[in-house]
Design a protein around this motif. Structure first.
Motif, PDB file in Angstrom:
ATOM      1  N   GLY A 351     -10.128   6.511  -4.566  1.00 33.84           N
ATOM      2  CA  GLY A 351     -10.900   5.594  -3.572  1.00 33.84           C
ATOM      3  C   GLY A 351     -12.032   6.071  -2.950  1.00 33.84           C
ATOM      4  O   GLY A 351     -12.857   5.561  -2.711  1.00 33.84           O
ATOM      5  N   GLY A 352     -12.715   7.725  -3.556  1.00 24.34           N
ATOM      6  CA  GLY A 352     -14.233   7.680  -2.841  1.00 24.34           C
ATOM      7  C   GLY A 352     -14.203   7.379  -1.153  1.00 24.34           C
ATOM      8  O   GLY A 352     -13.332   7.826  -0.607  1.00 24.34           O
ATOM      9  N   GLU A 353     -15.091   6.668  -1.437  1.00 20.95           N
ATOM     10  CA  GLU A 353     -15.750   6.515   0.498  1.00 20.95           C
ATOM     11  C   GLU A 353     -15.161   4.925   0.256  1.00 20.95           C
ATOM     12  O   GLU A 353     -14.825   4.452   1.419  1.00 20.95           O
ATOM     13  N   ASP A 354     -14.227   3.861  -0.904  1.00 23.23           N
ATOM     14  CA  ASP A 354     -14.107   2.736  -0.829  1.00 23.23           C
ATOM     15  C   ASP A 354     -12.986   2.662  -0.031  1.00 23.23           C
ATOM     16  O   ASP A 354     -12.995   1.616   0.590  1.00 23.23           O
ATOM     17  N   ARG A 355     -12.548   3.516  -0.820  1.00 18.77           N
ATOM     18  CA  ARG A 355     -10.920   3.221   0.067  1.00 18.77           C
ATOM     19  C   ARG A 355      -9.547   4.619  -0.199  1.00 18.77           C
ATOM     20  O   ARG A 355      -9.918   5.156  -0.910  1.00 18.77           O
ATOM     21  N   ILE A 356      -8.719   4.940   1.618  1.00 21.82           N
ATOM     22  CA  ILE A 356      -7.841   5.784   1.245  1.00 21.82           C
ATOM     23  C   ILE A 356      -6.298   5.473   0.173  1.00 21.82           C
ATOM     24  O   ILE A 356      -6.318   4.578   0.754  1.00 21.82           O
ATOM     25  N   VAL A 357      -6.452   6.161  -0.785  1.00 18.01           N
ATOM     26  CA  VAL A 357      -5.394   5.764  -2.031  1.00 18.01           C
ATOM     27  C   VAL A 357      -4.243   6.704  -0.908  1.00 18.01           C
ATOM     28  O   VAL A 357      -4.134   7.986  -0.907  1.00 18.01           O
ATOM     29  N   GLN A 358      -3.473   6.393  -0.609  1.00 17.09           N
ATOM     30  CA  GLN A 358      -2.442   7.430   0.765  1.00 17.09           C
ATOM     31  C   GLN A 358      -0.933   7.967  -0.316  1.00 17.09           C
ATOM     32  O   GLN A 358      -0.811   6.743  -1.349  1.00 17.09           O
ATOM     33  N   ARG A 359      -0.777   8.340  -0.537  1.00 22.32           N
ATOM     34  CA  ARG A 359       0.162   9.661  -1.320  1.00 22.32           C
ATOM     35  C   ARG A 359       1.237   9.648  -0.638  1.00 22.32           C
ATOM     36  O   ARG A 359       1.711   9.783   0.397  1.00 22.32           O
ATOM     37  N   PHE A 360       2.539   8.667  -1.013  1.00 22.37           N
ATOM     38  CA  PHE A 360       3.992   7.909  -0.496  1.00 22.37           C
ATOM     39  C   PHE A 360       4.258   9.568  -1.829  1.00 22.37           C
ATOM     40  O   PHE A 360       4.901   9.536  -2.116  1.00 22.37           O
ATOM     41  N   ASP A 361       6.132  10.143  -0.473  1.00 20.96           N
ATOM     42  CA  ASP A 361       7.095  10.741  -0.915  1.00 20.96           C
ATOM     43  C   ASP A 361       8.098   9.838  -1.533  1.00 20.96           C
ATOM     44  O   ASP A 361       7.594   8.850  -1.197  1.00 20.96           O
ATOM     45  N   PHE A 362       8.943  10.159  -2.362  1.00 23.73           N
ATOM     46  CA  PHE A 362       9.978   9.437  -3.274  1.00 23.73           C
ATOM     47  C   PHE A 362      10.986   8.901  -1.957  1.00 23.73           C
ATOM     48  O   PHE A 362      11.607   7.758  -2.250  1.00 23.73           O
ATOM     49  N   ASP A 363      11.112   9.763  -1.474  1.00 18.21           N
ATOM     50  CA  ASP A 363      12.039   8.755  -0.015  1.00 18.21           C
ATOM     51  C   ASP A 363      11.699   8.147   0.823  1.00 18.21           C
ATOM     52  O   ASP A 363      12.569   7.077   1.267  1.00 18.21           O
ATOM     53  N   LEU A 429      -4.368  -2.006  -2.646  1.00 23.05           N
ATOM     54  CA  LEU A 429      -4.102  -1.133  -3.565  1.00 23.05           C
ATOM     55  C   LEU A 429      -3.609  -0.547  -2.086  1.00 23.05           C
ATOM     56  O   LEU A 429      -4.899  -0.166  -1.184  1.00 23.05           O
ATOM     57  N   LEU A 430      -2.213   0.614  -1.788  1.00 20.99           N
ATOM     58  CA  LEU A 430      -2.416   1.007  -0.220  1.00 20.99           C
ATOM     59  C   LEU A 430      -2.177   2.142  -0.902  1.00 20.99           C
ATOM     60  O   LEU A 430      -2.739   3.627  -0.345  1.00 20.99           O
ATOM     61  N   GLY A 431      -1.075   2.772  -1.674  1.00 18.04           N
ATOM     62  CA  GLY A 431      -0.593   4.293  -1.956  1.00 18.04           C
ATOM     63  C   GLY A 431       0.038   3.946  -3.419  1.00 18.04           C
ATOM     64  O   GLY A 431       0.652   2.972  -4.573  1.00 18.04           O
ATOM     65  N   TYR A 432       0.599   5.407  -3.916  1.00 15.04           N
ATOM     66  CA  TYR A 432       0.980   5.669  -4.673  1.00 15.04           C
ATOM     67  C   TYR A 432       2.420   7.218  -4.745  1.00 15.04           C
ATOM     68  O   TYR A 432       2.432   7.504  -3.753  1.00 15.04           O
ATOM     69  N   CYS A 433       3.184   6.645  -5.466  1.00 17.24           N
ATOM     70  CA  CYS A 433       4.166   7.980  -5.799  1.00 17.24           C
ATOM     71  C   CYS A 433       4.566   8.224  -7.031  1.00 17.24           C
ATOM     72  O   CYS A 433       3.918   7.584  -8.136  1.00 17.24           O
ATOM     73  N   ILE A 434       4.562  10.211  -7.297  1.00 11.80           N
ATOM     74  CA  ILE A 434       4.507  10.602  -8.576  1.00 11.80           C
ATOM     75  C   ILE A 434       5.843  10.908  -8.657  1.00 11.80           C
ATOM     76  O   ILE A 434       6.039  11.830  -7.767  1.00 11.80           O
ATOM     77  N   HIS A 435       6.912  10.529  -9.531  1.00 11.72           N
ATOM     78  CA  HIS A 435       8.339  11.909  -9.002  1.00 11.72           C
ATOM     79  C   HIS A 435       8.976  11.474 -10.802  1.00 11.72           C
ATOM     80  O   HIS A 435       9.110  10.969 -11.213  1.00 11.72           O
ATOM     81  N   ARG A 436       8.903  13.188 -10.649  1.00 14.06           N
ATOM     82  CA  ARG A 436       9.521  13.640 -12.091  1.00 14.06           C
ATOM     83  C   ARG A 436       8.854  12.981 -12.991  1.00 14.06           C
ATOM     84  O   ARG A 436       7.360  13.084 -13.498  1.00 14.06           O
ATOM     85  N   LEU A 442       1.623   1.386  -4.941  1.00 16.08           N
ATOM     86  CA  LEU A 442       2.467   0.550  -3.619  1.00 16.08           C
ATOM     87  C   LEU A 442       0.925  -0.714  -2.949  1.00 16.08           C
ATOM     88  O   LEU A 442      -0.251   0.408  -3.016  1.00 16.08           O
ATOM     89  N   TYR A 443       1.466  -1.921  -2.866  1.00 19.26           N
ATOM     90  CA  TYR A 443       0.312  -2.826  -2.465  1.00 19.26           C
ATOM     91  C   TYR A 443       0.569  -3.036  -1.363  1.00 19.26           C
ATOM     92  O   TYR A 443       2.063  -3.098  -1.131  1.00 19.26           O
ATOM     93  N   ASP A 444      -0.197  -3.597  -0.527  1.00 20.43           N
ATOM     94  CA  ASP A 444      -0.047  -3.999   1.182  1.00 20.43           C
ATOM     95  C   ASP A 444       0.403  -5.692   1.448  1.00 20.43           C
ATOM     96  O   ASP A 444      -0.391  -6.277   1.527  1.00 20.43           O
ATOM     97  N   PHE A 445       1.257  -5.537   0.433  1.00 15.03           N
ATOM     98  CA  PHE A 445       1.611  -7.404  -0.016  1.00 15.03           C
ATOM     99  C   PHE A 445       3.414  -7.030  -0.196  1.00 15.03           C
ATOM    100  O   PHE A 445       3.010  -7.022  -1.344  1.00 15.03           O
ATOM    101  N   ALA A 446       4.233  -8.340   0.538  1.00 17.65           N
ATOM    102  CA  ALA A 446       5.009  -8.390  -0.321  1.00 17.65           C
ATOM    103  C   ALA A 446       4.713 -10.086  -0.987  1.00 17.65           C
ATOM    104  O   ALA A 446       4.917 -10.819   0.104  1.00 17.65           O
ATOM    105  N   PRO A 447       5.700  -9.748  -1.361  1.00 20.07           N
ATOM    106  CA  PRO A 447       5.637 -11.661  -2.704  1.00 20.07           C
ATOM    107  C   PRO A 447       6.597 -12.076  -2.037  1.00 20.07           C
ATOM    108  O   PRO A 447       7.942 -11.122  -1.706  1.00 20.07           O
ATOM    109  N   TYR A 448       6.445 -13.384  -1.986  1.00 15.84           N
ATOM    110  CA  TYR A 448       7.670 -14.187  -1.541  1.00 15.84           C
ATOM    111  C   TYR A 448       8.333 -14.497  -3.462  1.00 15.84           C
ATOM    112  O   TYR A 448       9.547 -14.683  -3.846  1.00 15.84           O
TER     113      TYR A 448
END
Length: 674
Positions: A351-363, A429-436, A442-448
């Motif tokens: 994201g650099g200075e443009d965006r915070i890409v958050q790191r989420f845990d798998f839970d 884009l909101l963030g990401y998660c790496i599990h195994r 993860l995106y900041d939107f939930a589609p119908y």
């Protein structure tokens, strides 16, 4: 080296359109009769609508603020705003384009600010702003206030009297602009200590205590309010925050007490923790505290605030290239491979200075999707798996899954594109998660739903023509942005219905940026690898590897034809392009319009002709996406283009008697694999 603090150049070089008086009928036309779907905000004055006005030969997106009868503001505030913004012009003040004063109607027309208010960006579950971007926004707003206080070029300065995060607007380049001058007061510029005795007005949480107690309004009252804004930016909390102890609902008091108790690092916005250079953190908090000093004379001037913020920005930018964030790779996180570890670093810093890409845990992912419930699964032709979900804070999200090494590159490409821009019709884009060995975005939107899930379902009657038109226009506008206005020119390369997500109001969001390409050349590039979806790839790209914005125009044209006919690009005994072309030539378009929409044939013919113009074999004669939008909204005539297309069609049919190369090329382009 500090950023320039002189504002004379900024002000003189900025030339917004002159203020003009509109008729009420012009305002009604611009807002489609004050259509509720165009409401973008509400305030003490009334509703704010997004609209489109004609300025000469140009169409302008504008924000239209209409006084409501129940408002506690009225003619005094209205004329104060008109008078103030008609005289003051600066790159960090919102521009008043015009007004309407007709009968009981009092309406203000401003330049449209695509990124909304600072308040929305900080507090309404939007993708969090980076620290550097927050600093630049604060600097811009501070420059605007400094100009008002001392640099207007007239005998008097201006005290804004209602500085707050909701009155700081953000344009498409994140430039901050001060707005809402209804409460402003004029004071002499050559007497800094001069005050104005006045009834106390403003917003709770931002009111200078000295002004509140004495009724004496000074420039330092604006400085106090700006100090509250600085703590909002720093802490991510509202000026009046009921999540804090009842005795300390006011952010200013809570922040000052917390710093005095040695809890500075604990009050930083959780999205920023570990991302701010420690010295910058302390300097920023100290400056905000000085703005809130109990004695107005001890507060800095806005000129000093600008200089302080600029020095903090310079320090942060110097350290960004060498400083390592403090919480990458927590000790309890096991990376499945060296490559995944590299991807972790890449996604965290992309994201650099443009965006915070958050790191989420798998839970968090498991909770949000209810353990990847089938009820939350979204059918997608682009992503391996897609789910909608909800975080514990109530934020609705979309999650896509990448399980194979071969898809990691698409994941990285998608992330690198999405952090560079933001548009209301593109997924964020909101963030990401790496599990195994699996990766999730993860995106900041939930589609119908996805567009293809509705448009090609013969039993679905949810998409009337107005809804389809809204979808077509939304996708067209985001493509115009990607091609012409984004920080980098982006070719999507995969515009098709499964990549168009719809919310419950059927507003579209373009997704599927895994194949997107950034280019610097406006005329296009040659690529070695051909990627895309059957039936949507332009011939020059599918066969010769030449990629330009016109490839997206071609895909969009196919999309338009699908939306009007309800037929898939390759499910009508060939391609939808040839299907529509044949009926257009034969004058039988009425036979192929989707029976679920009941609209005048002339209008449908217009839209199918727009689609046909976009899918012409020769890229050079296809319209640009800007021209397409003009056609869709009715500001550009199709007559000449359509007649030229008919002439080319006749010539091609004559040439086809000797060669069928063109049809072969179209056939090949439809069969090239993703």
């Amino acid at each position: 080296m500090f950023l320039p603090t002189s504002h004379a150049v900024e002000s003189s070089s900025y030339s917004p359109p002159p203020c003009r008086q509109f008729t009420f009928s012009e305002i009604e036309l611009a807002t489609r009769g004050f259509d509720e779907s165009l409401v973008i905000g509400r305030g003490g004055f009334g509703r704010v609508y997004r609209g489109t006005i004609t300025c000469g030969l140009t169409l302008l997106d504008v924000a239209i603020k209409r006084l409501e009868s129940t408002s506690n503001q009225g003619a005094v505030e209205f004329w104060a705003e008109v008078e103030m913004l008609s005289k003051l012009r600066h790159s960090h003040l919102v521009s008043l384009i015009g007004y309407c004063n007709e009968g009981k109607e009092m309406i203000l027309v401003y330049e449209y600010m695509p990124n909304g208010t600072l308040e929305d960006r900080l507090h309404k579950r939007r993708a969090p702003l980076t620290w550097v971007r927050r600093l630049k926004i604060c600097i811009g707003a501070a420059r605007g206030l400094d100009y008002l206080h001392t640099r207007t070029g007239i005998m008097h300065g201006v005290i804004h009297r209602d500085v707050k995060s909701s009155n700081i607007l953000l344009d498409d380049n994140w430039v901050a602009k001060i707005s809402d001058f209804g409460l402003s007061k004029i004071v002499p510029t050559n007497q800094p200590s001069t005050y104005v005795s006045t009834l106390v007005k403003g917003t709770f949480g931002y009111l200078d205590p000295d002004y509140f107690q004495t009724g004496r309004l000074t420039r330092k009252s604006d400085v106090y309010a700006f100090g509250v804004v600085l703590f909002e930016v720093f802490c991510g909390k509202q000026a009046v925050d009921r999540s804090i102890d009842e005795e300390q609902w006011g952010l200013a008091t809570w922040a000052q007490d917390s710093i005095e108790e040695g809890r500075l690092e604990q009050i930083v916005d959780s999205n920023l923790r570990g991302r701010i250079f420690p010295k910058c953190l302390k300097e920023f908090a100290l400056l905000a505290e000085r703005c809130l000093h109990g004695r107005p004379k001890q507060r800095p001037t806005m000129t000093e605030v600008v200089e302080g913020l600029e020095s903090i920005l310079v320090l942060q930018e110097k350290t960004d290239s060498t400083w390592v964030p403090t919480f990458l790779f927590p000790s309890n996180h096991k990376i499945g491979s060296t490559r995944l570890k590299s991807l972790d670093i890449y996604l965290y810093t992309v994201g650099g200075e443009d965006r915070i890409v958050q790191r989420f845990d798998f839970d968090t992912i498991v909770y949000a999707t209810e353990n990847f419930s089938e009820a939350n699964k979204i059918l997608s032709c682009t992503y391996e798996s897609m789910y909608k979900g909800r975080l514990q804070n109530g934020q609705d999200i979309t999650i896509t899954q990448y399980s194979y090494a071969s898809t990691y590159e698409e994941c990285m490409n998608e992330a690198s594109m999405l952090v560079k821009f933001e548009h209301e019709n593109a997924i964020q884009l909101l963030g990401y998660c790496i599990h195994r060995r699996r990766m999730y975005l993860l995106y900041d939107f939930a589609p119908y739903a996805t567009l293809d899930g509705l448009i090609f379902d013969a039993q679905c009657n949810l998409l009337n023509w107005n809804t389809r038109y809204k979808i077509i226009l939304g996708v067209a506008r985001v493509l115009v942005y990607l091609h012409n206005h984004a920080p980098i020119q982006i070719i999507h390369r995969d515009v098709e219905p499964s990549n168009i997500l719809l919310d419950e109001s059927f507003d579209p969001k373009l997704s599927g940026f895994g194949l997107a390409t950034a280019i610097n050349k406006t005329d296009g590039i040659h690529v070695d690898q051909i990627c895309g979806t059957y039936g949507y790839m332009a011939p020059e790209y599918a066969i010769h590897g030449f990629l330009s914005a016109k490839a997206d125009v071609f895909s969009f044209g196919v999309l338009v034809l699908e939306v009007v006919t309800g037929k898939r690009s390759i499910d009508v005994g060939g391609s939808v392009k040839r299907y529509v072309k044949r009926n257009w030539v034969e004058g039988t378009l009425s036979n192929i319009i989707d029976p679920r929409i009941n609209v005048d044939l002339i209008l449908m013919t217009k839209f199918m002709e727009v689609g046909l113009l976009c899918v012409q074999r020769n890229a050079a004669v296809r319209p640009t996406m800007e021209e397409v939008v003009d056609m869709l909204v009715g500001t550009a005539s199709l007559t000449l283009r359509v007649s030229e297309m008919r002439a080319r069609r006749s010539l091609q049919r004559t040439e086809a008697e000797d060669s069928d190369t063109g049809e072969v090329e179209e056939f090949i382009s439809e069969l090239c694999p993703r």
